[in-house]
Design an enzyme around this catalytic site. Structure first.
Site, mmCIF file in Angstrom:
data_model
loop_
_atom_site.group_PDB
_atom_site.id
_atom_site.type_symbol
_atom_site.label_atom_id
_atom_site.label_comp_id
_atom_site.label_asym_id
_atom_site.label_seq_id
_atom_site.Cartn_x
_atom_site.Cartn_y
_atom_site.Cartn_z
ATOM 1 N N GLU A 1 0.846 -1.200 0.000
ATOM 2 C CA GLU A 1 0.000 0.000 0.000
ATOM 3 C C GLU A 1 0.877 1.244 0.000
ATOM 4 O O GLU A 1 1.902 1.288 0.684
ATOM 5 C CB GLU A 1 -0.891 0.035 1.263
ATOM 6 N N LYS B 1 2.314 4.580 1.145
ATOM 7 C CA LYS B 1 2.412 5.198 2.472
ATOM 8 C C LYS B 1 2.285 6.707 2.299
ATOM 9 O O LYS B 1 3.195 7.370 1.831
ATOM 10 C CB LYS B 1 3.736 4.843 3.140
ATOM 11 N N ARG C 1 -2.715 10.644 10.517
ATOM 12 C CA ARG C 1 -3.608 9.498 10.601
ATOM 13 C C ARG C 1 -4.841 9.885 11.404
ATOM 14 O O ARG C 1 -4.720 10.478 12.468
ATOM 15 C CB ARG C 1 -2.887 8.357 11.305
ATOM 16 N N ARG D 1 -4.056 9.770 16.328
ATOM 17 C CA ARG D 1 -3.432 8.643 17.021
ATOM 18 C C ARG D 1 -3.280 8.922 18.506
ATOM 19 O O ARG D 1 -3.234 8.018 19.306
ATOM 20 C CB ARG D 1 -2.042 8.411 16.429
ATOM 21 N N GLU E 1 -5.449 8.298 6.154
ATOM 22 C CA GLU E 1 -4.460 9.351 6.311
ATOM 23 C C GLU E 1 -5.013 10.613 5.650
ATOM 24 O O GLU E 1 -5.419 10.574 4.485
ATOM 25 C CB GLU E 1 -3.161 8.900 5.624
ATOM 26 N N PHE F 1 -7.502 3.316 4.667
ATOM 27 C CA PHE F 1 -6.804 2.034 4.585
ATOM 28 C C PHE F 1 -7.339 0.964 5.538
ATOM 29 O O PHE F 1 -6.895 -0.169 5.494
ATOM 30 C CB PHE F 1 -5.290 2.195 4.747
ATOM 31 N N ARG G 1 2.929 -2.623 17.498
ATOM 32 C CA ARG G 1 3.834 -2.451 16.367
ATOM 33 C C ARG G 1 4.365 -3.831 16.043
ATOM 34 O O ARG G 1 5.391 -4.257 16.553
ATOM 35 C CB ARG G 1 4.972 -1.491 16.754
ATOM 36 N N LYS H 1 6.923 -1.187 7.051
ATOM 37 C CA LYS H 1 7.053 -0.033 6.152
ATOM 38 C C LYS H 1 8.395 -0.053 5.434
ATOM 39 O O LYS H 1 9.391 -0.522 5.974
ATOM 40 C CB LYS H 1 6.827 1.273 6.903
HETATM 41 P P1 AMP Z 1 5.326 5.630 10.834
HETATM 42 O O1 AMP Z 1 4.573 6.799 11.422
HETATM 43 O O2 AMP Z 1 6.520 6.010 10.029
HETATM 44 O O3 AMP Z 1 5.566 4.542 11.838
HETATM 45 O O4 AMP Z 1 4.358 4.968 9.763
HETATM 46 C C1 AMP Z 1 3.096 4.508 10.098
HETATM 47 C C2 AMP Z 1 2.073 5.541 9.703
HETATM 48 O O5 AMP Z 1 1.971 5.653 8.304
HETATM 49 C C3 AMP Z 1 0.684 5.175 10.117
HETATM 50 O O6 AMP Z 1 0.446 5.486 11.454
HETATM 51 C C4 AMP Z 1 -0.171 6.027 9.207
HETATM 52 O O7 AMP Z 1 -0.339 7.307 9.789
HETATM 53 C C5 AMP Z 1 0.704 6.198 7.984
HETATM 54 N N1 AMP Z 1 0.192 5.566 6.769
HETATM 55 C C6 AMP Z 1 0.192 6.140 5.553
HETATM 56 N N2 AMP Z 1 -0.300 5.338 4.618
HETATM 57 C C7 AMP Z 1 -0.663 4.191 5.242
HETATM 58 C C8 AMP Z 1 -1.236 2.965 4.805
HETATM 59 N N3 AMP Z 1 -1.527 2.745 3.523
HETATM 60 N N4 AMP Z 1 -1.463 2.009 5.740
HETATM 61 C C9 AMP Z 1 -1.151 2.223 7.036
HETATM 62 N N5 AMP Z 1 -0.598 3.356 7.504
HETATM 63 C C10 AMP Z 1 -0.353 4.334 6.627
#
Ligand code: AMP
Length: 606
Positions: free
Chosen positions: A268, A270, A275, A291, A321, A361, A438, A444
């Site tokens: 998917e 990102k 969020r 969040r 998002e 998502f 997590r 990611k």
């Molecule tokens: P990180 O904040 O770097 O840990 O990445 C996770 C965050 O990416 C999630 O909390 C979402 O806010 C964001 N995100 C963006 N696109 C997506 C997606 N397709 N699926 C899940 N999370 C996503």
């Protein structure tokens, strides 16, 4: 009846009517919790307090242990200004406001100063305030709004302090000003609850899951007290109660990711935004939570509106998002813009300046069904069925990948399209929604593939995409190319719809009309099909944040990587038409490749 407790924290209180429990019992626990060191001692002392709390009051006492009077997401804002609290203290202690303020300055802490002033004014006052009365009054203080509310808040607090013991005053003052800071985390409170009301700390995971799906410690505690662990296990996801967000692990190699996810995954995009979890309740209301459980519907009324129009189920919990997004141009904008939007006060102005879209998502709940225990592919299918997409309401772009090369391509495409990378999701039968965790079901991919470009480039217009929505009738975005002198070809590098004033947008079709072509001009090398092609002629100055590898754009194709060209992310027209330049004077593909290589060699952040 509540008994006194010593410094060891021995609490004597009988189980019985909640109304009879004195706030002093909670204040004594706070005092002991401040003194103990070590997590086990915290759990023990908290367990003592919880064991002494009648079932009917357990939820309230759990909130008080969190420094709250309601679940966090309810947004009950005590946050009284310290000045106001000092005036209430002065009234209760019978001193002047100036003297009270001086005591606070001297003690360096409002709570301590309050305790001292009341010790002088009412040392022998017996504890009489019931927990229920204190919490009820605090709710009234939080709820007071509008004209005369400051006076009402002051009166209510002064009334409480006028009946409080010195120790109670210490914590009441800290609580109302949002400075309780007991330093007890929710897991510790859950441990204590498990110790008192379940089979011991080994049962915490059951409580934890329940907390993770409702974010309401009081609700979990009340269920536990009423029906034991079985009742807690019965708790289900419910609109109106935020679910703690599922988070992703991180890996940098597609092959590793696939190995972790069993050889296949959903890739998917990102998106780089905020969020939100949207809750649509039976009354038709839609609330958005971040969040961190903040309510942000008022910051994104356009998102609420898009959901009201496009979210099918009468009751639902959906995640997505919020991204700064120009639906007319189909362009994603950097994270900074959506944050700017959040900081802005004039909401209608902010909505016009920074249009946003919601890229959905997850669907966690729909019309009575808790979807969190279903595997991802079924949740995704339910999401697609629940959402009617519109310019502002989209689904995240998702493809399935079974080889590292496919994942790599998806990654490059995502970055080209303005995303940060990918979230790779398990498609296996056990791929449930792990609230608050997590884990390795989401991974990611955000490799440092991208490089910074702070310079401008002069690019040639070779095509245009028709505008939609607000930009109907004008161009939504222009397809831009760099020049490859060796081949005498213009190779595409980006699509840009940002930085044009309305007047410029309106003037562009006429300006470009002499160059318009129905088919791709021979000297243009492109992998996309714009709505209209242009003979290379018009040169624009473009500022871009970074260069990335991309399977969509053809500049420097194959020079940096097989089957990939270079793309510019977040391009913006500076407003300068380079009429002084012929298209052959534009930035070359060789220059861009050089910039990319140089930026790659620089250490991150330089
Ligand atoms: P990180 O904040 O770097 O840990 O990445 C996770 C965050 O990416 C999630 O909390 C979402 O806010 C964001 N995100 C963006 N696109 C997506 C997606 N397709 N699926 C899940 N999370 C996503």
């Amino acid at each position: 009846m509540a008994g006194a407790s010593g410094a060891t924290g021995h609490v004597m209180i009988e189980r019985g009517e909640g109304a009879a429990v004195k706030y002093e019992v909670v204040a004594e626990a706070y005092r002991d919790l401040e003194r103990v060191s070590g997590r086990l001692a915290l759990i023990e002392r908290l367990a003592q307090l919880l064991a002494a709390t009648p079932d009917g009051l357990l939820a309230t006492v759990c909130y008080l242990c969190q420094g709250l009077i309601a679940p966090e997401f309810a947004g009950v804002d005590l946050g009284l200004a310290e000045k106001l609290a000092v005036r209430a203290l002065a009234t209760a202690a019978g001193t002047g406001a100036e003297d009270a303020a001086a005591s606070v300055r001297e003690a360096g802490d409002l709570g301590q100063a309050g305790e001292q002033l009341l010790a002088a004014a009412a040392a022998d006052r017996p504890a009489s305030l019931p927990v229920a009365v204190v919490v009820d009054t605090l709710h009234q203080i939080a709820a007071a709004a509008g004209q005369g509310s400051q006076g009402r808040k002051l009166g209510l607090l002064a009334g409480l302090l006028g009946q409080a013991t010195p120790l109670e005053a210490r914590y009441l003052l800290r609580l109302v000003t949002g400075n309780l800071r007991l330093g007890i985390g929710t897991p510790t409170i859950l441990d204590s609850l498990a110790q008192v009301h379940a089979g011991g700390r080994a049962d915490r995971p059951v409580l934890e899951r329940a907390y993770n799906i409702c974010c309401d410690l009081g609700k979990v505690a009340a269920a536990l007290a009423a029906g034991g662990l079985a009742a807690v296990e019965e708790l289900r996801v419910q609109p109106g109660n935020p679910v703690r967000a599922m988070l992703a692990q991180r890996l940098s190699e597609p092959a590793e990711i696939l190995a972790k996810l069993g050889g296949r995954c959903a890739a998917e995009y990102k998106y780089d935004g905020v969020r939100v979890q949207a809750h649509k309740t039976a009354d038709g209301q839609i609330e958005l939570y971040t969040r961190r459980l903040e309510r942000v519907s008022s910051q994104f009324p356009d998102v609420v509106e898009a959901l009201a129009a496009g979210l099918g189920p009468a009751e639902a919990i959906l995640e997505g998002e919020v991204v700064a997004y120009d639906a007319a141009a189909g362009e994603l904008h950097p994270f900074g813009e959506v944050m700017f939007r959040r900081r802005k006060h004039g909401i209608s102005e902010a909505m016009a300046d920074v249009p946003v879209g919601l890229f959905c998502f997850e669907l966690l709940y729909a019309d009575g069904a808790d979807l969190t225990r279903l595997p991802y592919p079924r949740r995704r299918a339910a999401l697609a069925a629940a959402v009617t997409v519109s310019p502002q309401l989209r689904l995240t772009t998702a493809t399935e990948a079974g080889t590292p090369a496919a994942l790599e391509t998806a990654f490059e495409q995502a970055v080209t399209d303005g995303c940060e990378g990918l979230v790779c999701k398990s498609v296996g039968p056990a791929a449930v929604y792990q609230a608050g965790a997590r884990g390795w079901l989401w991974i990611k991919l955000k490799r440092d593939y991208r490089t910074e470009l702070s310079d401008t480039a002069d690019l040639v217009v070779v095509g245009a995409f028709a505008g939609r929505g607000r930009r109907r009738g004008v161009y939504g975005a222009l397809l831009l190319a760099a020049y490859d002198p060796a081949a005498d070809v213009f190779r595409t590098v980006t699509k840009c719809g940002t930085g044009f004033s309305d007047a410029e947008l309106a003037a562009l079709p006429a300006r470009l009309a002499p160059l318009a072509r129905a088919v791709r001009p021979a000297r243009v090398d492109a992998r996309q099909q714009p709505d209209v092609w242009f003979e290379p002629g018009l040169v624009l100055e473009i500022l871009s944040a970074e260069l990335t590898l991309s399977p969509t754009y053809t500049a420097a194709w194959g020079q940096l990587k097989d089957d990939a060209g270079l793309a510019m992310r977040f391009p913006r027209f500076t407003g300068r038409y380079r009429d002084d330049k012929a298209p052959e004077d534009a930035t070359t593909t060789g220059e861009l490749a050089g910039l990319y290589r140089t930026a790659q060699r620089k250490p991150a952040g330089s």
